[in-house]
Design an enzyme around this catalytic site. Structure first.
Site, PDB file in Angstrom:
ATOM      1  N   SER A  17      56.941  49.761 102.115  1.00  0.00           N
ATOM      2  CA  SER A  17      57.139  49.458 100.701  1.00  0.00           C
ATOM      3  C   SER A  17      55.791  49.446  99.993  1.00  0.00           C
ATOM      4  O   SER A  17      54.901  48.680 100.356  1.00  0.00           O
ATOM      5  CB  SER A  17      57.804  48.093 100.541  1.00  0.00           C
TER       6      SER A  17
ATOM      7  N   ASP B  53      60.257  49.950  95.287  1.00  0.00           N
ATOM      8  CA  ASP B  53      61.025  48.817  94.768  1.00  0.00           C
ATOM      9  C   ASP B  53      61.032  48.818  93.249  1.00  0.00           C
ATOM     10  O   ASP B  53      60.010  48.590  92.613  1.00  0.00           O
ATOM     11  CB  ASP B  53      60.419  47.511  95.293  1.00  0.00           C
TER      12      ASP B  53
ATOM     13  N   MET C 164      62.327  47.037  89.959  1.00  0.00           N
ATOM     14  CA  MET C 164      62.833  45.731  89.504  1.00  0.00           C
ATOM     15  C   MET C 164      62.833  45.683  87.984  1.00  0.00           C
ATOM     16  O   MET C 164      61.912  46.198  87.344  1.00  0.00           O
ATOM     17  CB  MET C 164      61.944  44.611  90.059  1.00  0.00           C
TER      18      MET C 164
ATOM     19  N   HIS D 289      64.803  51.778  95.961  1.00  0.00           N
ATOM     20  CA  HIS D 289      65.609  50.552  96.030  1.00  0.00           C
ATOM     21  C   HIS D 289      65.706  49.959  94.627  1.00  0.00           C
ATOM     22  O   HIS D 289      64.742  49.386  94.123  1.00  0.00           O
ATOM     23  CB  HIS D 289      64.921  49.580  97.017  1.00  0.00           C
TER      24      HIS D 289
ATOM     25  N   MET E 191      66.648  47.332  92.140  1.00  0.00           N
ATOM     26  CA  MET E 191      67.036  45.932  91.942  1.00  0.00           C
ATOM     27  C   MET E 191      67.169  45.729  90.440  1.00  0.00           C
ATOM     28  O   MET E 191      66.358  45.069  89.794  1.00  0.00           O
ATOM     29  CB  MET E 191      65.971  45.006  92.557  1.00  0.00           C
TER      30      MET E 191
ATOM     31  N   GLY F 119      62.974  40.434  95.058  1.00  0.00           N
ATOM     32  CA  GLY F 119      62.118  40.104  93.917  1.00  0.00           C
ATOM     33  C   GLY F 119      60.639  40.157  94.235  1.00  0.00           C
ATOM     34  O   GLY F 119      59.843  40.537  93.395  1.00  0.00           O
ATOM     35  N   PHE F 120      60.276  39.767  95.452  1.00  0.00           N
ATOM     36  CA  PHE F 120      58.847  39.687  95.780  1.00  0.00           C
ATOM     37  C   PHE F 120      58.594  40.102  97.224  1.00  0.00           C
ATOM     38  O   PHE F 120      59.442  39.871  98.098  1.00  0.00           O
ATOM     39  CB  PHE F 120      58.341  38.256  95.567  1.00  0.00           C
ATOM     40  N   GLY F 121      57.402  40.649  97.456  1.00  0.00           N
ATOM     41  CA  GLY F 121      56.978  40.946  98.812  1.00  0.00           C
ATOM     42  C   GLY F 121      56.418  39.689  99.466  1.00  0.00           C
ATOM     43  O   GLY F 121      56.208  38.670  98.802  1.00  0.00           O
TER      44      GLY F 121
ATOM     45  N   GLY G 274      60.337  40.643 104.949  1.00  0.00           N
ATOM     46  CA  GLY G 274      59.759  39.831 106.021  1.00  0.00           C
ATOM     47  C   GLY G 274      59.671  40.532 107.363  1.00  0.00           C
ATOM     48  O   GLY G 274      59.648  39.882 108.406  1.00  0.00           O
TER      49      GLY G 274
HETATM   50  C1  DX5 Z   1      61.689  42.645  97.963  1.00  0.00           C
HETATM   51  C2  DX5 Z   1      61.582  44.117  98.198  1.00  0.00           C
HETATM   52  C3  DX5 Z   1      60.981  44.528  99.473  1.00  0.00           C
HETATM   53  C4  DX5 Z   1      59.596  44.031  99.697  1.00  0.00           C
HETATM   54  C5  DX5 Z   1      59.436  43.842 101.172  1.00  0.00           C
HETATM   55  O1  DX5 Z   1      62.473  42.388  96.871  1.00  0.00           O
HETATM   56  O2  DX5 Z   1      62.864  44.720  98.154  1.00  0.00           O
HETATM   57  O3  DX5 Z   1      61.039  45.913  99.689  1.00  0.00           O
HETATM   58  O4  DX5 Z   1      58.604  44.878  99.227  1.00  0.00           O
HETATM   59  O5  DX5 Z   1      58.219  43.295 101.344  1.00  0.00           O
HETATM   60  P1  DX5 Z   1      57.746  42.480 102.605  1.00  0.00           P
HETATM   61  O6  DX5 Z   1      57.750  43.436 103.757  1.00  0.00           O
HETATM   62  O7  DX5 Z   1      56.406  42.071 102.144  1.00  0.00           O
HETATM   63  O8  DX5 Z   1      58.683  41.333 102.815  1.00  0.00           O
HETATM   64 ZN    ZN Z   2      62.983  46.902  98.829  1.00  0.00          ZN
END
Ligand code: DX5
Ligand code: ZN
Length: 212
Positions: A9, A36, A38, A67, A69, A144-146, A175
């Site tokens: 990502s 991602d 959003m 993806h 969102m 929403g967040f990495g 994760g």
């Molecule tokens: C979260 C995103 C993910 C995110 C994963 O909303 O959909 O794709 O970037 O990030 P990590 O691997 O940092 O959890």
């Molecule tokens: Zn994603």
């Protein structure tokens, strides 16, 4: 080594140097690139839109795993399809009564269709849709967040999805690190998304290889 697909990502990458970041992913063994999108409404964060996806398409041969969102995904499928997405995954929770329409729309552009479920959504709710899509994306964090912590209970959905279809790809997002990747592979995951883990390691090649 397994046949797992690794889809880094770019959410955790340097947005000022996306062309370089994509080259780096290519050189270090990524299979796809996960983008991602959003909207600040379906999730409490804003990222990138179709114009950026279109620009990324020009500078990489990696398949673009988009993806979404976003609310009302049906309104934006055309933009992402024309921008060059190879996979478009939308959220079941965002499409509401339009899920069939969204899947058909994605497929009408000869693009692979994916459906995603948030941690609190059960597999039963999408049971009728699994056979209609190419991929199911299981969120193992709240979208929403990495950089959030993996929720193992969500990963147990991988098995359940495979019971409805052997051919559907199951992608896991949120994760993922060396340890949680193993957990998901054992449950039958086909595609692993990883952001924070890959970008926090000094050696990206090693990081990507450690997920296989
Ligand atoms: C979260 C995103 C993910 C995110 C994963 O909303 O959909 O794709 O970037 O990030 P990590 O691997 O940092 O959890
Ligand atoms: Zn994603």
């Amino acid at each position: 080594m397994s046949n797992i697909i690794i889809s880094p990502s770019i959410l955790s990458s340097d947005f000022a140097n996306l062309e370089k970041e994509l080259k780096k992913l290519e050189q270090n063994g990524a299979d796809w690139v996960h983008i991602d999108v959003m909207d600040g409404h379906f999730v409490p964060n804003l990222t990138i839109g179709a114009p950026v996806v279109k620009a990324l398409k020009r500078v990489t041969k990696l398949p673009l795993d988009v993806h979404l969102m976003i609310d009302n995904p049906q309104k934006y499928i055309k933009d992402f399809a024309l921008a060059g997405a190879d996979y478009i995954t939308f959220h079941y929770e965002a499409a509401k009564d339009n899920t069939d329409e969204v899947i058909e729309l994605i497929k009408s552009y000869n693009i692979k269709a994916g459906i995603s479920i948030k941690p609190k959504t059960s597999v039963k709710e999408i049971a009728d849709l699994i056979k209609k899509v190419d991929m199911v994306l299981v969120m193992t964090v709240e979208p929403g967040f990495g950089g959030q912590k993996f929720m193992p209970d969500c990963a147990d959905k991988i098995n359940e999805i495979k019971q409805y279809s052997q051919s559907v790809l199951v992608e896991v997002d949120g994760g993922i690190n060396e340890e949680t990747a193993k957990y998901c592979k054992n449950l039958g995951a086909d595609v692993l998304v990883a952001g924070y883990y890959i970008y926090s390691k000094a050696d990206m090649k090693e990081a990507i290889a450690s997920l296989r």
